[in-house]
Design an enzyme around this catalytic site. Structure first.
Site, PDB file in Angstrom:
ATOM      1  N   GLU A 130       0.879  -1.181   0.000  1.00 58.26           N
ATOM      2  CA  GLU A 130       0.000   0.000   0.000  1.00 58.26           C
ATOM      3  C   GLU A 130       0.906   1.218   0.000  1.00 58.26           C
ATOM      4  O   GLU A 130       1.348   1.678   1.057  1.00 58.26           O
ATOM      5  CB  GLU A 130      -0.860   0.009   1.280  1.00 58.26           C
ATOM      6  N   CYS A 174      -2.695   9.172   2.370  1.00 57.34           N
ATOM      7  CA  CYS A 174      -2.262   8.614   1.086  1.00 57.34           C
ATOM      8  C   CYS A 174      -3.263   8.998   0.007  1.00 57.34           C
ATOM      9  O   CYS A 174      -2.921   9.090  -1.173  1.00 57.34           O
ATOM     10  CB  CYS A 174      -2.128   7.102   1.184  1.00 57.34           C
TER      11      CYS A 174
HETATM   12  P1  NAD Z   1       7.891   5.463   4.994  1.00 62.10           P
HETATM   13  O1  NAD Z   1       8.042   4.689   3.738  1.00 62.10           O
HETATM   14  O2  NAD Z   1       8.960   6.424   5.358  1.00 62.10           O
HETATM   15  O3  NAD Z   1       7.759   4.451   6.239  1.00 62.10           O
HETATM   16  C1  NAD Z   1       6.714   3.515   6.323  1.00 62.10           C
HETATM   17  C2  NAD Z   1       7.147   2.331   7.143  1.00 62.10           C
HETATM   18  O4  NAD Z   1       8.119   1.578   6.417  1.00 62.10           O
HETATM   19  C3  NAD Z   1       7.825   2.676   8.472  1.00 62.10           C
HETATM   20  O5  NAD Z   1       7.404   1.742   9.440  1.00 62.10           O
HETATM   21  C4  NAD Z   1       9.305   2.534   8.162  1.00 62.10           C
HETATM   22  O6  NAD Z   1      10.097   2.235   9.287  1.00 62.10           O
HETATM   23  C5  NAD Z   1       9.292   1.367   7.197  1.00 62.10           C
HETATM   24  N1  NAD Z   1      10.388   1.313   6.229  1.00 62.10           N
HETATM   25  C6  NAD Z   1      11.001   2.336   5.593  1.00 62.10           C
HETATM   26  N2  NAD Z   1      11.895   1.870   4.704  1.00 62.10           N
HETATM   27  C7  NAD Z   1      11.846   0.504   4.774  1.00 62.10           C
HETATM   28  C8  NAD Z   1      12.524  -0.547   4.095  1.00 62.10           C
HETATM   29  N3  NAD Z   1      13.431  -0.291   3.152  1.00 62.10           N
HETATM   30  N4  NAD Z   1      12.209  -1.823   4.410  1.00 62.10           N
HETATM   31  C9  NAD Z   1      11.262  -2.099   5.345  1.00 62.10           C
HETATM   32  N5  NAD Z   1      10.591  -1.140   6.032  1.00 62.10           N
HETATM   33  C10 NAD Z   1      10.887   0.150   5.745  1.00 62.10           C
HETATM   34  O7  NAD Z   1       6.477   6.201   4.916  1.00 62.10           O
HETATM   35  P2  NAD Z   1       5.821   7.289   5.904  1.00 62.10           P
HETATM   36  O8  NAD Z   1       6.525   8.601   5.741  1.00 62.10           O
HETATM   37  O9  NAD Z   1       5.685   6.728   7.274  1.00 62.10           O
HETATM   38  O10 NAD Z   1       4.330   7.387   5.308  1.00 62.10           O
HETATM   39  C11 NAD Z   1       3.984   8.185   4.215  1.00 62.10           C
HETATM   40  C12 NAD Z   1       3.861   7.370   2.943  1.00 62.10           C
HETATM   41  O11 NAD Z   1       2.983   6.257   3.138  1.00 62.10           O
HETATM   42  C13 NAD Z   1       3.243   8.164   1.810  1.00 62.10           C
HETATM   43  O12 NAD Z   1       3.922   7.863   0.623  1.00 62.10           O
HETATM   44  C14 NAD Z   1       1.806   7.661   1.763  1.00 62.10           C
HETATM   45  O13 NAD Z   1       1.165   7.844   0.527  1.00 62.10           O
HETATM   46  C15 NAD Z   1       2.007   6.224   2.097  1.00 62.10           C
HETATM   47  N6  NAD Z   1       0.781   5.599   2.582  1.00 62.10           N
HETATM   48  C16 NAD Z   1       0.091   4.776   1.725  1.00 62.10           C
HETATM   49  C17 NAD Z   1      -1.119   4.207   2.119  1.00 62.10           C
HETATM   50  C18 NAD Z   1      -1.911   3.339   1.180  1.00 62.10           C
HETATM   51  O14 NAD Z   1      -2.839   2.689   1.634  1.00 62.10           O
HETATM   52  N7  NAD Z   1      -1.604   3.282  -0.108  1.00 62.10           N
HETATM   53  C19 NAD Z   1      -1.604   4.445   3.409  1.00 62.10           C
HETATM   54  C20 NAD Z   1      -0.864   5.266   4.267  1.00 62.10           C
HETATM   55  C21 NAD Z   1       0.326   5.843   3.833  1.00 62.10           C
END
Ligand code: NAD
Length: 524
Positions: free
Chosen positions: A274, A308
């Site tokens: 997601e 998102c």
């Molecule tokens: P982020 O990618 O920085 O972090 C999200 C999660 O992933 C955190 O728990 C982080 O620790 C982990 N993470 C980061 N890099 C990783 C890796 N390489 N391997 C494994 N885990 C890793 O995102 P954020 O800043 O917390 O959230 C914002 C983003 O999330 C936006 O792009 C938003 O659109 C997206 N989002 C999407 C949905 C959806 O349903 N499509 C819902 C909510 C948020």
């Protein structure tokens, strides 16, 4: 232990606990949960409301993941044998606990994430709703009976529990996305590991703590059915790489998803991704413009542009564009920006300085690409101290330039014009993301075309509502670099189970499929 004592024991907090830290700690007390085991010196957690430190937690490391997964495997071996409706009973009890503590959980969520209280309450309600949904589902995990081509044969499809779910979540929906996946996975018979965002671990510990409590009081639930890993991306990587984690549901940026997807593909684990969106709404000349205005403003500025599904691109028919933009600018000016804990506030703070800097960079680039920017500046908010409050920005763009095609996780609404619906749909689909989309129109032909195969290419396609605010019943997720996952809703439960196709021959002969002949001379 009472909560203020928890805060006093935080080693790296040199100053006295802030009022928000006390409120957060008091919430844990109210929930009957203790943070003691989680306190440490690794991870300071801040409130976006005023930048004050709420607590400092110890962090799990990648080296801890093996033991966590082993526990989850053991829990799975027992839980998969519990009949699904009895698994639903655990989720029913959990939902009741969340309902009982809705206000306290909403307050904590708002303090740690910064979303306004009404949206925080909405998110907690979503957790309650998904529990009810999952309980119902626990009696409806059915397969198909398929017509067999062979006489006296029965061909059926079964669904079995899949294994350990590893769920990695983002900061912006710190509870709901986890609940979407976990409650459904639990009724499907899986055990679950949660690695929440390092920006919102307190909310995670509160929501998971209540689930652990419900499980501890339910004799059919094994130990370690749900575990929380407080860690950074490295723990996420360790979960994605672990051979005993059967399903990885990862919500976050496209960059994160690109890394996780490759790791999962390498070991053929099941992905539910997601990822980022870059959502657009088309405002057609026949639209009810008051409705469109209300829909656009909420979708663009709700959660301070950090959903998102936030509306990031507005594609307005050129015949109404100038007048509509003037109304948008005037309405943005009336938004009440301030502490999310005040019920009158429309827009709370950004999550942190990094988000603010990202927004300013995007606005600079928009200007450099020929955009005219209204708003976007930082605001000084009483009681906001080190919080990052901004006026949501509108950027009138000459076209779909490079910055418009990017997701900047902040309240910036890019506006473009169009003349024909074909042109508008091409703009809508002309980005790499494919999460949510909408059209405001009173013309049924336009509405239907937008939803048809030649219309929007997104996972969510709305008519006369904004791009955000999905209901839990529908499958939620998007296409292209948004990842293609559907974490919950509709038949997404199938993501958390494995399918077995079974053929039973109840005849006395052995006909082969497709008329294949394989006659043997066998002595009776
Ligand atoms: P982020 O990618 O920085 O972090 C999200 C999660 O992933 C955190 O728990 C982080 O620790 C982990 N993470 C980061 N890099 C990783 C890796 N390489 N391997 C494994 N885990 C890793 O995102 P954020 O800043 O917390 O959230 C914002 C983003 O999330 C936006 O792009 C938003 O659109 C997206 N989002 C999407 C949905 C959806 O349903 N499509 C819902 C909510 C948020």
């Amino acid at each position: 232990m009472n909560a203020p004592e928890n805060i006093a024991k935080i080693p790296s907090t040199a100053h006295a606990a802030s009022p928000l830290a006390k409120q957060a700690a008091a919430t844990f007390d109210q929930l009957g949960l203790s943070l003691t085991d989680r306190l440490g010196a690794d991870l300071p957690v801040f409130s976006p409301i005023d930048g004050s430190e709420l607590a400092t937690l110890g962090m799990d490391t990648p080296g801890d993941i093996d033991a966590v997964v082993a526990n989850a495997r053991t829990a799975f071996a027992a839980w998969k044998l519990v009949p699904a409706p009895h698994r639903g009973e655990l989720v029913r009890r959990y939902g009741a606990l969340v309902r009982e503590h809705k206000e306290a959980l909403s307050l904590l969520l708002s303090i740690e994430n910064g979303k306004i209280l009404t949206e925080a309450r909405g998110e907690v309600q979503e957790v309650i709703d998904i529990c009810e949904y999952a309980v119902g589902l626990s009696r409806q995990l059915f397969g198909l009976t398929i017509a067999s081509e062979r006489p006296e044969h029965r061909l059926t499809e079964y669904w079995h529990p899949m294994g350990v779910l590893g769920l990695i979540s983002a900061f912006n929906f710190p509870a709901a996305v986890w609940a979407w996946g976990t409650t459904v996975a639990l009724v499907c018979g899986d055990s679950a590991i949660w690695k929440p965002s390092e920006k919102t671990p307190l909310t995670a510990l509160a929501f998971a703590g209540l689930l652990e409590k419900a499980a501890a009081d339910y004799d059919l639930a094994p130990a370690n059915l749900i575990q929380v890993v407080v860690g950074d991306a490295r723990c996420g990587t360790a979960i994605a790489d672990h051979p005993d984690v059967a399903i990885v549901s990862a919500t976050g940026s496209v960059r994160m998803g690109q890394d996780v997807a490759v790791r999962l593909a390498r070991r053929f684990a099941r992905p539910v991704l997601e990822l980022g969106g870059n959502n657009a709404a088309i405002i057609a000349p026949s639209a009810d413009l008051d409705l469109a205005l209300r829909g656009a403003v909420f979708a663009a500025t709700g959660t301070c542009g950090q959903r998102c599904t936030t509306l990031r691109r507005l594609i307005v028919h050129n015949s109404i564009r100038d007048a509509f933009v003037q109304r948008l600018i005037a309405t943005f000016a009336t938004l009440r920006i301030g502490t999310p804990l005040d019920d009158a506030t429309h827009v709370g703070p950004l999550i942190d300085r990094m988000a603010f800097d990202g927004m300013q960079r995007a606005l600079e680039q928009a200007r450099a690409e020929g955009g005219i920017v209204h708003g976007g500046e930082r605001l000084d908010i009483e009681g906001g101290a080190d919080g990052y409050y901004v006026r949501p920005a509108i950027a009138e763009m000459p076209g779909q330039t490079a910055i418009v095609r990017e997701e900047t996780f902040a309240p910036i609404l890019y506006v473009m014009g169009y003349d024909t619906l074909d042109e508008a749909i091409a703009l809508q689909n002309g980005v790499s993301q494919g999460l949510s989309s909408s059209i405001f129109t009173s013309d049924v032909r336009e509405a239907e075309r937008f939803q048809s195969a030649e219309g929007s290419d997104c996972g969510i396609v709305n008519v006369n509502i904004g791009t955000s605010g999905a209901e839990i019943g529908g499958a939620f997720g998007g296409e292209k670099v948004t990842g293609g996952g559907r974490v919950s809703g509709s038949d997404s439960w199938k993501n958390y189970m494995r399918r077995a196709t079974a053929t039973v021959n109840y005849s006395a002969s052995l006909p082969l499929a497709q008329g294949v002949k394989f006659d043997l001379d066998i002595d009776p």
